[in-house]
Each structure stands twice: as structure tokens, then as C-alpha cells.
Scaffold this motif. Structure first.
Motif, PDB file in Angstrom:
ATOM      1  N   ASP A  87       0.851  -1.183   0.000  1.00  0.00           N
ATOM      2  CA  ASP A  87       0.000   0.000   0.000  1.00  0.00           C
ATOM      3  C   ASP A  87       0.889   1.236   0.000  1.00  0.00           C
ATOM      4  O   ASP A  87       1.748   1.386   0.868  1.00  0.00           O
ATOM      5  N   ASP A  88       0.667   2.124  -0.951  1.00  0.00           N
ATOM      6  CA  ASP A  88       1.499   3.330  -1.021  1.00  0.00           C
ATOM      7  C   ASP A  88       0.773   4.383  -1.849  1.00  0.00           C
ATOM      8  O   ASP A  88       0.583   4.215  -3.057  1.00  0.00           O
ATOM      9  N   GLN A 120     -11.752   3.105   5.498  1.00  0.00           N
ATOM     10  CA  GLN A 120     -11.721   2.338   6.742  1.00  0.00           C
ATOM     11  C   GLN A 120     -11.702   0.838   6.526  1.00  0.00           C
ATOM     12  O   GLN A 120     -11.121   0.098   7.328  1.00  0.00           O
ATOM     13  N   HIS A 123      -7.977  -0.024   5.814  1.00  0.00           N
ATOM     14  CA  HIS A 123      -6.916   0.547   6.648  1.00  0.00           C
ATOM     15  C   HIS A 123      -7.325   0.785   8.096  1.00  0.00           C
ATOM     16  O   HIS A 123      -6.525   1.286   8.882  1.00  0.00           O
ATOM     17  N   ASP A 125      -8.286   1.991  11.655  1.00  0.00           N
ATOM     18  CA  ASP A 125      -8.108   3.269  12.347  1.00  0.00           C
ATOM     19  C   ASP A 125      -7.015   4.133  11.715  1.00  0.00           C
ATOM     20  O   ASP A 125      -6.897   5.317  12.046  1.00  0.00           O
ATOM     21  N   HIS A 126      -6.220   3.563  10.820  1.00  0.00           N
ATOM     22  CA  HIS A 126      -5.131   4.314  10.197  1.00  0.00           C
ATOM     23  C   HIS A 126      -5.538   4.920   8.857  1.00  0.00           C
ATOM     24  O   HIS A 126      -4.699   5.478   8.149  1.00  0.00           O
ATOM     25  N   TRP A 127      -6.816   4.839   8.503  1.00  0.00           N
ATOM     26  CA  TRP A 127      -7.208   5.265   7.165  1.00  0.00           C
ATOM     27  C   TRP A 127      -6.991   6.764   6.933  1.00  0.00           C
ATOM     28  O   TRP A 127      -6.644   7.176   5.820  1.00  0.00           O
ATOM     29  N   HIS A 129      -4.572   8.548   8.084  1.00  0.00           N
ATOM     30  CA  HIS A 129      -3.150   8.731   7.773  1.00  0.00           C
ATOM     31  C   HIS A 129      -2.903   8.453   6.293  1.00  0.00           C
ATOM     32  O   HIS A 129      -2.202   9.218   5.605  1.00  0.00           O
ATOM     33  N   HIS A 130      -3.491   7.377   5.784  1.00  0.00           N
ATOM     34  CA  HIS A 130      -3.334   7.058   4.370  1.00  0.00           C
ATOM     35  C   HIS A 130      -4.019   8.116   3.499  1.00  0.00           C
ATOM     36  O   HIS A 130      -3.507   8.458   2.421  1.00  0.00           O
ATOM     37  N   GLU A 132      -4.313  11.283   4.167  1.00  0.00           N
ATOM     38  CA  GLU A 132      -3.461  12.469   4.136  1.00  0.00           C
ATOM     39  C   GLU A 132      -2.273  12.254   3.189  1.00  0.00           C
ATOM     40  O   GLU A 132      -1.873  13.178   2.462  1.00  0.00           O
ATOM     41  N   THR A 133      -1.704  11.051   3.196  1.00  0.00           N
ATOM     42  CA  THR A 133      -0.639  10.746   2.243  1.00  0.00           C
ATOM     43  C   THR A 133      -1.145  10.868   0.817  1.00  0.00           C
ATOM     44  O   THR A 133      -0.463  11.422  -0.055  1.00  0.00           O
TER      45      THR A 133
END
Length: 280
Positions: A87-88, A120, A123, A125-127, A129-130, A132-133
Motif C-alpha cells: 500500500d502506497d 476504513q 486501513h 483506524d489508520h485510514w 493517515h493514508h 493524508e498521504t
């Protein structure tokens, strides 16, 4: 359209296979793109619309496809290529993903590129962050590629409404559309209908008439809306609920914009305003 497979429909105008084909590097670690590229090599390029996705990069190193953790898509691509995927949503990864997709599909252009699964369901709870990237990476790269003509359009390809709502609140970059899979169906449609899809035809027509009346008097519709709400003697304040910082200055200017009495008279006469109190 449901995400997950390359799709097409038979066009009544061309008489052959033509329409929209949607795929992604995620589908079989590039296998779906390779197969679709082979199929489309036999079709005139201008007879179909082609979309793929970014957000996952297919690497040269290999792994066991059956052992992958793919969330709700687990098992669907167990027989895909063994190439490892990461994932990137960064700028560099987006450029690489587009270049790799062009090669696998055997084409020189992509009509639409979707930012894939930045939500969600994949990813957790980190979605954010992704997201924003993607906002500072993929979104901006795709906007640049669109401006350069490398791609025709871009947007989000997701299974959840929330990332779309968040994207719509951004000042920039601005997407061209969204691919929302499985969230406007007979079974599940409430949130998409309430938050994302256009209003009813009656509301749209009413908005059009109000806007035209305001423009005829040289008044911004926001000024009319805010000042109308304040005209009732019971109204102590109005809270516009700005969706982005740039809206605040617009709201302040609208509150001070001069609205002629003739506008209110026209709105009343046309039935667009009822017996409510009007600004003096």
C-alpha cells in the motif's frame, strides 16, 4: 459500478464490445490488467473508456498469493500473480503505478485513474493517515497528469462514503468524480443518497429559480440566503457551517452585501418565499 472486475457493456451505437472497462493493479497483482490489455488490443482505442487505480504498487519480489491479507476481498485473487503488493499513496508510488499500469494494459493513455481503497474497510483506524498521504501525494500527481493529458480524469475508488465526503470538502486538489462500490444499491443506499447524490428534481429546480432571480438582481445567492435567515425577529444569529477556511471570508462578505428590496418582492411573487419575514 461494482469494483473488483474489468467490466464492459455492449454498445448499441457501435454494435461491438465498447463502454467502460475498470480494473486495478490490486486485482491479481496486475493479472487483471494484463488480461484486459490483451483483450482491448483487439478493439479500437476510441471505442471504450478505460479506468484503473493507484494506491497499491506491484513489486518484483514474490509471495504466496493465497496467504495475503486482503480484507473483505480475501480469497478472490488467490490465483493471481505471486508478486508482492504494498500500500502506497505517495507521489512517487503513484507515478510508478501509473507507468506500470500503462505497460500492463498496453496503452498510451488512461481515461480515468481512481485512488483505490483509501478508506476504513482496508486501513482501519489508520485510514486518515493514508488519506493524508494520498491528499499530498496521489491527488496532486493525478491532477498534474490530468493537466498534462496523460490521464483524462481522476477520483476515488472506494467502498465507503466517508473518504468521498472528506475529499469534497477540500479546496484542492479537485477530483473529477468518484467510484463508490456497493453503497448505492437496493440493499444499501441511505447514506449515499443523503450525503453524496444529487437532490430531488423538485429541489434542484427550486434552487435554479432562486439562483436565477438573485442573479437577475445582481445579488449572490449566498447573500440572499444568509440575510433571509437573519430577517426573522426570533433569529439572533446565523451559523453558515463553513466547509473549508476559504468559506469564512465569503460568508462575511455575503452578510454585508447589499440586497435590493426588489429581489425579495420577486421571490415572494414567484412563490419562492412564503409569508416569512423579509429583510427591511
Amino acid at each position: 459500478m461494482s469494483a473488483g472486475r474489468a467490466s464492459a457493456h455492449r454498445s448499441p451505437t457501435t454494435g461491438g464490445l465498447a463502454g467502460l472497462y475498470d480494473t486495478a493493479p490490486f486485482y491479481g497483482a496486475g493479472l487483471a490488467e494484463l488480461r484486459l490489455g490483451e483483450l482491448l488490443s483487439r478493439q479500437p482505442r476510441d471505442t471504450y473508456v478505460l479506468s484503473t487505480k493507484v494506491g497499491r504498487v506491484v513489486l518484483d519480489e514474490v509471495e504466496d498469493p493465497a496467504a495475503r491479507e486482503l480484507g473483505e476481498k480475501g480469497g478472490l485473487f488467490a490465483h493471481g500473480r505471486p508478486n508482492r503488493m504494498v500500500d502506497d499513496y505517495s507521489a512517487d508510488a503513484t507515478l510508478r503505478s501509473v507507468e506500470d499500469s500503462l505497460k500492463r494494459l498496453g496503452t498510451d493513455r488512461l481515461d480515468i485513474v481512481w485512488v483505490h481503497d483509501v478508506a476504513q474497510d482496508f486501513h482501519g483506524d489508520h485510514w486518515l493517515h493514508h488519506f493524508e498521504t494520498a491528499r499530498t501525494g496521489a491527488f496532486r500527481v493525478l491532477s498534474k497528469l490530468r493537466d498534462e493529458g496523460v490521464i483524462g480524469a481522476w477520483g476515488l475508488g472506494v467502498n465507503k462514503a466517508e473518504p468521498i465526503e472528506l475529499t469534497l470538502d477540500l479546496d484542492e486538489p479537485r477530483p473529477d468524480g468518484f467510484l463508490l462500490a456497493g453503497r448505492y444499491t437496493l440493499l444499501d443506499h441511505d447514506r449515499a443518497l443523503q450525503r453524496l447524490l444529487p437532490a430531488s428534481s423538485e429541489i434542484v429546480e427550486r434552487v435554479r429559480r432562486i439562483r436565477e432571480t438573485a442573479e437577475r438582481h445582481g445579488v449572490g445567492v449566498k447573500a440572499a440566503a444568509l440575510q433571509f435567515s437573519l430577517a426573522h425577529p426570533a433569529s439572533a444569529a446565523v451559523i453558515p457551517g463553513a466547509t473549508r477556511p476559504s468559506r469564512i471570508a465569503e460568508d462575511v462578505a455575503a452578510l454585508h452585501e447589499e440586497v435590493p428590496a426588489a429581489l425579495w418582492a420577486d421571490l415572494r411573487a414567484s412563490g419562492l418565499v412564503s409569508a416569512a419575514p423579509l429583510p427591511a
